[in-house]
Scaffold this motif. Structure first.
Motif, PDB file in Angstrom:
ATOM      1  N   PHE A 366     -23.285  47.592 -41.389  1.00 30.51           N
ATOM      2  CA  PHE A 366     -21.973  47.862 -41.962  1.00 30.51           C
ATOM      3  C   PHE A 366     -21.096  48.560 -40.921  1.00 30.51           C
ATOM      4  O   PHE A 366     -21.493  49.553 -40.311  1.00 30.51           O
ATOM      5  N   GLY A 367     -19.894  48.060 -40.750  1.00 32.30           N
ATOM      6  CA  GLY A 367     -18.979  48.604 -39.756  1.00 32.30           C
ATOM      7  C   GLY A 367     -19.170  48.013 -38.368  1.00 32.30           C
ATOM      8  O   GLY A 367     -18.364  48.289 -37.474  1.00 32.30           O
ATOM      9  N   GLN A 368     -20.245  47.221 -38.150  1.00 34.00           N
ATOM     10  CA  GLN A 368     -20.508  46.556 -36.870  1.00 34.00           C
ATOM     11  C   GLN A 368     -20.492  47.544 -35.700  1.00 34.00           C
ATOM     12  O   GLN A 368     -20.042  47.237 -34.581  1.00 34.00           O
ATOM     13  N   ALA A 369     -21.002  48.776 -35.938  1.00 28.51           N
ATOM     14  CA  ALA A 369     -21.002  49.790 -34.880  1.00 28.51           C
ATOM     15  C   ALA A 369     -22.183  49.622 -33.915  1.00 28.51           C
ATOM     16  O   ALA A 369     -22.150  50.148 -32.799  1.00 28.51           O
ATOM     17  N   THR A 378     -22.287  52.708 -31.225  1.00 32.39           N
ATOM     18  CA  THR A 378     -21.085  53.433 -30.810  1.00 32.39           C
ATOM     19  C   THR A 378     -20.419  54.027 -32.043  1.00 32.39           C
ATOM     20  O   THR A 378     -20.069  53.283 -32.981  1.00 32.39           O
ATOM     21  N   ALA A 379     -20.232  55.357 -32.061  1.00 31.07           N
ATOM     22  CA  ALA A 379     -19.644  56.027 -33.228  1.00 31.07           C
ATOM     23  C   ALA A 379     -18.188  55.614 -33.388  1.00 31.07           C
ATOM     24  O   ALA A 379     -17.384  55.839 -32.471  1.00 31.07           O
ATOM     25  N   GLU A 435     -18.855  62.509 -31.553  1.00 26.69           N
ATOM     26  CA  GLU A 435     -17.432  62.275 -31.396  1.00 26.69           C
ATOM     27  C   GLU A 435     -17.176  60.778 -31.408  1.00 26.69           C
ATOM     28  O   GLU A 435     -18.090  59.974 -31.169  1.00 26.69           O
ATOM     29  N   LYS A 436     -15.950  60.405 -31.701  1.00 29.88           N
ATOM     30  CA  LYS A 436     -15.607  58.986 -31.663  1.00 29.88           C
ATOM     31  C   LYS A 436     -15.867  58.428 -30.266  1.00 29.88           C
ATOM     32  O   LYS A 436     -15.429  59.000 -29.261  1.00 29.88           O
ATOM     33  N   GLY A 437     -16.633  57.323 -30.198  1.00 25.84           N
ATOM     34  CA  GLY A 437     -16.958  56.708 -28.919  1.00 25.84           C
ATOM     35  C   GLY A 437     -18.305  57.131 -28.364  1.00 25.84           C
ATOM     36  O   GLY A 437     -18.783  56.526 -27.388  1.00 25.84           O
ATOM     37  N   ASP A 438     -18.946  58.173 -28.925  1.00 23.85           N
ATOM     38  CA  ASP A 438     -20.289  58.547 -28.483  1.00 23.85           C
ATOM     39  C   ASP A 438     -21.263  57.415 -28.774  1.00 23.85           C
ATOM     40  O   ASP A 438     -21.065  56.638 -29.728  1.00 23.85           O
ATOM     41  N   GLY A 462     -29.671  54.018 -39.080  1.00 25.19           N
ATOM     42  CA  GLY A 462     -28.685  55.065 -38.943  1.00 25.19           C
ATOM     43  C   GLY A 462     -27.515  54.850 -39.884  1.00 25.19           C
ATOM     44  O   GLY A 462     -27.216  53.723 -40.285  1.00 25.19           O
ATOM     45  N   PHE A 463     -26.833  55.946 -40.292  1.00 26.08           N
ATOM     46  CA  PHE A 463     -25.651  55.824 -41.125  1.00 26.08           C
ATOM     47  C   PHE A 463     -24.827  57.106 -41.043  1.00 26.08           C
ATOM     48  O   PHE A 463     -25.323  58.176 -40.655  1.00 26.08           O
TER      49      PHE A 463
END
Length: 468
Positions: A366-369, A378-379, A435-438, A462-463
């Protein structure tokens, strides 16, 4: 004149023929008895008035019954309105209870997640049990979303029912206005009826006075008859003419006495009818008082019902605002979760150097992270994330080791010695603030191996717990 006098006595004991005969007798003897046709016309008018009052009272009774039926219908409709209000209030209470339960469950979830973080730090080797609890938490989240959908549907139904309730209350108010108008008209008619009764009593008193006057005249007539008899004794010689006149006078006296008796009987009947009218009038007044009390009670109940509706509308607005706030919070919250299997190829490694494990079997993402191409998560937003890993190694008499990295920093070193029996499993988990992008990824050190196939022995999960 005879026809006009006989028109108002229909339904009495004297027939039209008898009445006409009496009227002719009155005309013939009015000069001698001093009983004028006006007196008899007055009596007949009294009868007509009594009959008219009886008809009006009957009509009044019919209208009173109609009014009672309308009041009964209003009470029934008000009872239905109150029942609908009770159902609406019950549904509102259920909805509020659901909202409270959702809030409690949300707080419980937060508390359990905090406890889970502490337990994960202390009990890293109990991954299997922890994974089952996380799965249960996901199920509860699904149930929470389902209950939120149900609550939204309930809100729509409550809005529809509230609109229907407002329409029915508007109809009830219109009916009450019509009832007030009818009551006002009925009071006016009763007042007019009381005025007519007062007039009737006055005329009855006048008639009684006239009857007394007739009695007095009859006494005078008897005295004159006595004098006439004395004169007849003195004037026996004038027998032929005088005897005929005396005989006629006696006949007239007999007729007069009979008519006087009839008149007295009629007066008694009129008094009885008047007493009955007064009693029925008293009953009508009592019924009017009861109806006034019932209308006052109905107005109080309608006012109370309107107050309840106002309270319900306020509570509905509050509940709708809370639902909208929860919707907004859910809409603003990013949806990030993944669960991955490593491969279908069996044994991976050992290699000469460290490699990033690329989990190619996507169970959920979910979110394709997570990128299965690079093997890196990638956060997408700044927040707190939960990660767990399970691995299997089939080799014997060797060490099994895997790493978990946050950016360039190793956060987990998971190892275990695989004895002569083989089948060593590694598991661990942790919570990270990103952080965003970690990035977060798994590393297999050089010289070590893991095993996986379609049964998902080696997985990476992970979630996002909550954004910051």
């Amino acid at each position: 004149m005879a026809q006009g006098e006989s028109g108002g006595v229909t339904g009495n004991d004297i027939t039209q023929t008898e009445l006409e005969s009496e009227i002719q007798g009155v005309k013939a003897t009015s000069d001698q008895t001093n009983i004028t046709p006006d007196i008899w016309a007055e009596l007949k008018e009294l009868r007509d008035m009594a009959i008219k009052h009886s008809v009006e009272l009957s009509n009044s009774k019919s209208k009173m019954e109609k009014l009672e039926q309308e009041n009964t219908a209003i009470q029934a409709r008000l009872t239905v309105s109150e029942s609908n209000n009770a159902v609406l209030e019950s549904k509102m209470n259920d909805s509020e209870n659901e909202m409270v339960k959702l809030k409690i469950q949300d707080e419980v979830l937060k508390a359990r997640m905090k406890t889970s973080e502490n337990v994960m730090e202390e009990l890293k080797k109990e991954n299997t049990d922890l994974q089952s609890r996380v799965t249960a938490s996901e199920d509860k989240s699904t149930v929470l979303e389902t209950r939120m959908d149900t609550n939204e549907n309930e809100m729509v139904k409550l809005k529809i029912e509230n609109a229907v309730l407002k329409a029915r209350m508007k109809t009830s108010e219109n009916v009450m206005e019509e009832l007030k108008k009818e009551n006002t008209d009925l009071q006016s008619r009763v007042t007019a009826f009381e005025d007519k009764s007062t007039v009737l009593e006055g005329r009855m008193n006048t008639s009684e006075n006239e009857v007394e006057e007739l009695k007095r005249q009859n006494a005078v007539l008897k005295a004159r008859m006595k004098t006439s008899e004395n004169v007849m004794e003195e004037l026996k010689k004038e027998n032929t003419d005088l005897q005929s006149r005396v005989t006629a006078s006696e006949d007239k006296s007999t007729v007069l006495e009979a008519r006087m008796n009839t008149n007295e009987n009629e007066m008694v009947k009129l008094k009885i009818e008047n007493a009955v009218l007064k009693a029925r009038m008293k009953t009508s007044e009592n019924v009017m008082e009861e109806l006034k009390k019932e209308n006052t009670d109905l107005q109080s109940r309608v006012t109370a019902s309107e107050d309840k509706s106002t309270v319900l509308e306020t509570r509905m607005n509050t509940s709708e605002n809370e639902v909208e706030e929860l919707k907004r919070q859910n809409a603003d919250r990013p949806k990030v979760a993944f669960s991955l299997g490593l491969t279908d190829d069996g044994l991976i490694g050992p290699f000469n150097t460290d490699i990033t494990l690329k989990f190619s079997r996507i169970i959920t993402n979910f979110g394709q992270a997570y990128s299965p191409t690079t093997g890196v998560f990638t956060a997408p937003v700044r927040g707190v994330y939960y990660f767990s890993v399970n691995t299997l190694d089939l080799r014997t008499n060797v060490w099994s080791i895997v790493y978990l990295y946050h950016n360039d920093k190793r956060m987990l070193w998971i190892d275990n010695y695989n004895d002569e029996h083989g089948y060593t499993r590694l598991s661990n988990s942790l919570v990270l603030q990103l952080e965003k992008g970690d990035v977060v990824y798994m590393v297999l050190p050089g010289g070590y191996s893991v095993f996986d196939n379609t049964d998902n022995h080696t997985i990476f999960n992970g979630f996002l717990l909550f954004p910051l």
